[in-house]
Design a protein around this motif. Structure first.
Motif: not given
Length: 154
Positions: A20-23, A28-36
Motif C-alpha cells: 500500500w505504501a509503495a503504491a 504521488l510521484a506520478a502526480e508530482q511529475a504530471r504537475r511539474r
C-alpha cells in the motif's frame, strides 16, 4: 468477516502495508511529475529561494564588476565586491541552516500582509468609486451639485 474481531486471514499483513505504501508513493510521484510537466517546477522552500537569490545577486555582481568596476576602479574594487558577497553569504547561510522553518513562516506572514493590504485597497477603491446615498446628486441640483433651475420646454 467478523464484526468484532477479524480472523488471522482478514488482518492486514506487513507486506500489505508495504504494498500500500509503495503504491501510494508511486501515485504521488506520478502526480508530482504530471504537475511539474503541466505547471513547471514549483518554487522551493523560502530558505532555498533565499539561497537562490543570494547566488543570483552574487552572479550579477560578478558580471557587473568585470566591465564596469574593472575600467573605473580597478582590481581593488572587484576584490571589495567579492569580499562583501562572501561576507553576506557567511552571515546568512548559518541562519538558514539553523532556522529553515523561520523563512517559511516569514514568507507566509508576508503573503498574509499582502492579502490584507490588497483587501484594504480594494475596500477603499470601492468607497471612492461607488455612488452612495450620501454622495448622489439631488434631482433638484444641477450637474455641478449647485442649485438647479428647471426649464419647461412645452
Amino acid at each position: 468477516m467478523s464484526e468484532e474481531h477479524p480472523t488471522a486471514e482478514e488482518r492486514p499483513t506487513a507486506s500489505d502495508a508495504d504494498a500500500w505504501a509503495a503504491a501510494c508513493a508511486e501515485d504521488l510521484a506520478a502526480e508530482q511529475a504530471r504537475r511539474r510537466q503541466q505547471h513547471g517546477t514549483p518554487p522551493g522552500s523560502a530558505a532555498e529561494e533565499l539561497r537562490r537569490l543570494l547566488d543570483t545577486v552574487a552572479d550579477k555582481l560578478s558580471d557587473l564588476q568585470s566591465p564596469l568596476l574593472g575600467a573605473v576602479a580597478g582590481p581593488a574594487a572587484q576584490q571589495v565586491v567579492q569580499q562583501v558577497v562572501q561576507q553576506a553569504r557567511a552571515a546568512v547561510e548559518p541562519v538558514i541552516e539553523r532556522n529553515p522553518d523561520v523563512f517559511d513562516h516569514l514568507a507566509s506572514a508576508g503573503q498574509e500582509l499582502l492579502a490584507a493590504y490588497r483587501s484594504a485597497v480594494q475596500t477603499q477603491e470601492k468607497r471612492w468609486t461607488s455612488r452612495t446615498a450620501d454622495f448622489e446628486k439631488d434631482p433638484e441640483q444641477g450637474e455641478d451639485g449647485g442649485p438647479g433651475q428647471r426649464i419647461d420646454l412645452d
